[in-house]
Design a protein around this motif. Structure first.
Motif, mmCIF file in Angstrom:
data_model
loop_
_atom_site.group_PDB
_atom_site.id
_atom_site.type_symbol
_atom_site.label_atom_id
_atom_site.label_comp_id
_atom_site.label_asym_id
_atom_site.label_seq_id
_atom_site.Cartn_x
_atom_site.Cartn_y
_atom_site.Cartn_z
ATOM 1 N N THR A 79 0.728 -1.069 0.200
ATOM 2 C CA THR A 79 0.004 -0.043 -0.213
ATOM 3 C C THR A 79 0.833 1.219 0.098
ATOM 4 O O THR A 79 0.200 2.184 0.486
ATOM 5 C CB THR A 79 -1.024 0.064 1.264
ATOM 6 O OG1 THR A 79 -0.173 -0.022 2.511
ATOM 7 C CG2 THR A 79 -1.855 -1.068 1.208
ATOM 8 N N ALA A 80 2.157 1.252 -0.286
ATOM 9 C CA ALA A 80 3.192 2.330 -0.276
ATOM 10 C C ALA A 80 3.482 2.696 -1.551
ATOM 11 O O ALA A 80 3.801 1.777 -2.435
ATOM 12 C CB ALA A 80 4.256 2.099 0.861
ATOM 13 N N SER A 81 3.768 4.045 -1.642
ATOM 14 C CA SER A 81 4.571 4.448 -2.932
ATOM 15 C C SER A 81 5.644 5.297 -2.435
ATOM 16 O O SER A 81 5.587 5.629 -1.385
ATOM 17 C CB SER A 81 3.696 4.998 -4.001
ATOM 18 O OG SER A 81 2.949 6.107 -3.342
ATOM 19 N N VAL A 88 7.530 8.637 1.366
ATOM 20 C CA VAL A 88 6.836 7.728 1.129
ATOM 21 C C VAL A 88 5.216 7.887 1.268
ATOM 22 O O VAL A 88 4.866 9.192 1.927
ATOM 23 C CB VAL A 88 6.870 6.669 2.282
ATOM 24 C CG1 VAL A 88 5.913 5.298 2.392
ATOM 25 C CG2 VAL A 88 8.309 5.853 1.842
ATOM 26 N N THR A 89 4.266 7.593 0.593
ATOM 27 C CA THR A 89 2.850 7.966 0.702
ATOM 28 C C THR A 89 1.927 6.597 0.757
ATOM 29 O O THR A 89 2.244 5.658 -0.181
ATOM 30 C CB THR A 89 2.380 8.750 -0.389
ATOM 31 O OG1 THR A 89 3.075 10.039 -0.461
ATOM 32 C CG2 THR A 89 1.036 9.136 -0.238
ATOM 33 N N MET A 90 1.170 6.353 1.890
ATOM 34 C CA MET A 90 0.451 5.199 1.857
ATOM 35 C C MET A 90 -0.836 5.402 1.382
ATOM 36 O O MET A 90 -1.472 6.799 1.549
ATOM 37 C CB MET A 90 0.050 4.835 3.495
ATOM 38 C CG MET A 90 1.509 4.694 4.143
ATOM 39 S SD MET A 90 2.410 3.380 3.757
ATOM 40 C CE MET A 90 1.574 1.918 4.338
ATOM 41 N N ALA A 96 2.931 -2.679 3.819
ATOM 42 C CA ALA A 96 3.953 -2.409 2.797
ATOM 43 C C ALA A 96 5.447 -2.656 3.002
ATOM 44 O O ALA A 96 5.641 -2.719 4.166
ATOM 45 C CB ALA A 96 3.581 -0.778 2.257
ATOM 46 N N THR A 97 6.144 -2.605 1.997
ATOM 47 C CA THR A 97 7.850 -2.967 2.401
ATOM 48 C C THR A 97 8.348 -1.817 1.693
ATOM 49 O O THR A 97 8.108 -1.578 0.381
ATOM 50 C CB THR A 97 7.968 -4.321 1.673
ATOM 51 O OG1 THR A 97 7.384 -5.387 2.255
ATOM 52 C CG2 THR A 97 9.388 -4.501 1.984
ATOM 53 N N PRO A 108 18.550 -3.396 4.486
ATOM 54 C CA PRO A 108 17.381 -4.417 5.000
ATOM 55 C C PRO A 108 16.104 -3.734 4.717
ATOM 56 O O PRO A 108 16.085 -2.640 4.890
ATOM 57 C CB PRO A 108 17.617 -4.353 6.337
ATOM 58 C CG PRO A 108 19.278 -4.313 6.654
ATOM 59 C CD PRO A 108 19.490 -3.074 5.688
ATOM 60 N N ALA A 109 15.220 -4.431 4.001
ATOM 61 C CA ALA A 109 13.673 -3.992 3.889
ATOM 62 C C ALA A 109 13.299 -3.377 5.119
ATOM 63 O O ALA A 109 13.324 -4.293 6.335
ATOM 64 C CB ALA A 109 13.078 -4.956 2.967
ATOM 65 N N VAL A 110 12.200 -2.372 5.227
ATOM 66 C CA VAL A 110 11.527 -1.994 6.450
ATOM 67 C C VAL A 110 9.993 -2.394 6.131
ATOM 68 O O VAL A 110 9.394 -2.144 5.131
ATOM 69 C CB VAL A 110 11.577 -0.536 6.770
ATOM 70 C CG1 VAL A 110 10.771 -0.070 7.669
ATOM 71 C CG2 VAL A 110 13.237 -0.392 6.991
#
Length: 426
Positions: A79-81, A88-90, A96-97, A108-110
């Motif tokens: 759900t993030a861009s 970041v915008t949700m 989302a990652t 490392p991914a969040v």
């Protein structure tokens, strides 16, 4: 014509300077950095929808030097861009990652969680220990962080009372010590509790025990402005325990005296009583100047319209002082109940926010006096982050807004949680 030369840094190269020689003429040295690790700031995990929120990047080069300006490729899923700068915008509620990479090197991914059209609570720094340690996020430690302010540089500054320190927190959650104890355990500040930013760009600090008001530059230089205890002793009043502090646009300082139950004014080095009757037992009377009484007044907040608000902790009330006349009144409130209000902050719409110190809540007070719970359950069953409807707090103290309209809260205790929390507004 100018030519572009593309140079591939070989594997195993280190950070250093690069020169290019053409026809025997060397170019000016250009510094280049080879990154050894990347990390994304993990303090913000819960995000309201449709807010554009920048994420911090921590890149470390082969010399161990940190930077937030590495050129990376950002990517997001769910759900993030995310844009090219890491903002970041949700799009709504859901998971989302967020990822970042530079060549073959990846951070490392969040994992992020959208909370929909509501505010979200995140822990920026600190943990469940009562200690002292600089670091990033939960690796940093505080001991009774009381009040906080946004400096002119955009960083947060926290009065860390029992560490005798002023701590600096960057937007990425990196905590350092601006003023604190030296190698012998001595600090120029004893028990800093109140902190405010002045119009000159300096910090002003109220020291609880001893009643000192100090100016602190962003370079960490401390200068005494007034010693309230000496003034009070000369007036045969009880020794001073200061609380909140506020600085007006003309440099006038206001500070609360929690033991003598009054509010003081410091102008051109002169200390006078603005309101309150120097009574150790306190009271709740409205009136003008010394005819009014308080009971353990804590945080102060100026509205820019000539009024000073006081968190009257022992009376479970919010008081207003008209600066031109010294007239003190008690706000008439309805809705949620105040319980030992401590912190105060005003938003751009004139809403007042306070903390229920012993109840673990942040309350919103409209200009019409309607009180509602912004965040916190009123119990200590949960201390977790998340949407405001389910997030929990420990003992809540200071409040301040940043330029984006988000609200910061300090939690402090002896042996429980000592953290800095952020409430991201929708």
């Amino acid at each position: 014509d100018d030519q572009t030369i593309e140079i591939q840094v070989p594997q195993g190269a280190h950070t250093g300077d690069l020169t290019v020689t053409v026809d025997g003429i060397p170019s000016a040295a250009q510094h280049f950095r080879v990154w050894s690790s990347l990390a994304i700031g993990t303090q913000l995990r819960y995000l309201p929808q449709s807010r554009a929120i920048p994420f911090a990047l921590d890149a470390v080069d082969t010399d161990g030097v940190h930077s937030a300006t590495a050129t990376v490729q950002w990517s997001a899923s769910g759900t993030a861009s995310v844009d090219a700068s890491g903002t970041v915008t949700m799009s709504g509620a859901g998971s989302a990652t967020l990822s970042a990479s530079c060549g073959a090197l990846s951070a490392p991914a969040v994992t992020l969680t959208g909370v929909g059209a509501t505010a979200a609570v995140n822990t920026i720094a600190g943990d469940d220990q009562s200690a002292f340690k600089d670091g990033v996020g939960a690796n940093a430690e505080f001991y009774f962080p009381r009040s906080l302010t946004i400096g002119p540089d955009g960083n947060l500054y926290v009065a860390d009372e029992w560490n005798s320190a002023i701590r600096k927190i960057t937007p990425g959650g990196t905590v350092t010590t601006l003023v604190g104890k030296d190698s012998s355990g001595q600090s120029p500040l004893a028990y800093p509790v109140g902190i405010a930013t002045g119009p000159d760009g300096n910090l002003y600090v109220a020291d609880e025990n001893g009643g000192d008001v100090n100016k602190v530059t962003l370079a960490g230089q401390v200068t005494a402005i007034a010693t309230i205890d000496a003034v009070k002793t000369a007036q045969s009043a009880t020794s001073t325990y200061l609380g909140g502090i506020a600085v007006a646009s003309d440099g006038t300082i206001y500070v609360s005296d929690t033991w003598n139950n009054d509010v003081l004014k410091i102008k051109n080095g002169q200390v006078t009583v603005l309101a309150g009757n120097d009574s150790f037992t306190g009271g709740s009377a409205d009136g003008t100047g010394t005819q009014a009484s308080f009971k353990t007044p804590q945080a102060l907040a100026l509205d820019g319209q000539g009024d000073l608000y006081v968190a009257d902790n022992g009376n479970n009330a919010i008081r207003k002082i008209q600066l031109s006349s010294g007239q003190v009144s008690t706000l008439t409130l309805s809705g949620a109940q105040l319980a030992t209000p401590y912190g105060l902050a005003l938003d751009k719409s004139g809403n007042l926010y306070t903390t229920n110190q012993m109840g673990g809540q942040v309350l919103k007070i409209t200009p019409q006096g309607v009180v509602s719970v912004l965040a916190g359950s009123g119990s200590f069953v949960t201390l977790a982050d998340g949407p405001v409807s389910s997030a929990g707090f420990g003992y809540t103290f200071g409040l301040c807004f940043d330029a984006q309209g988000d609200l910061y809260v300090t939690e402090g205790s002896d042996g429980n949680v000592n953290r800095l929390r952020e409430i991201l507004m929708p």
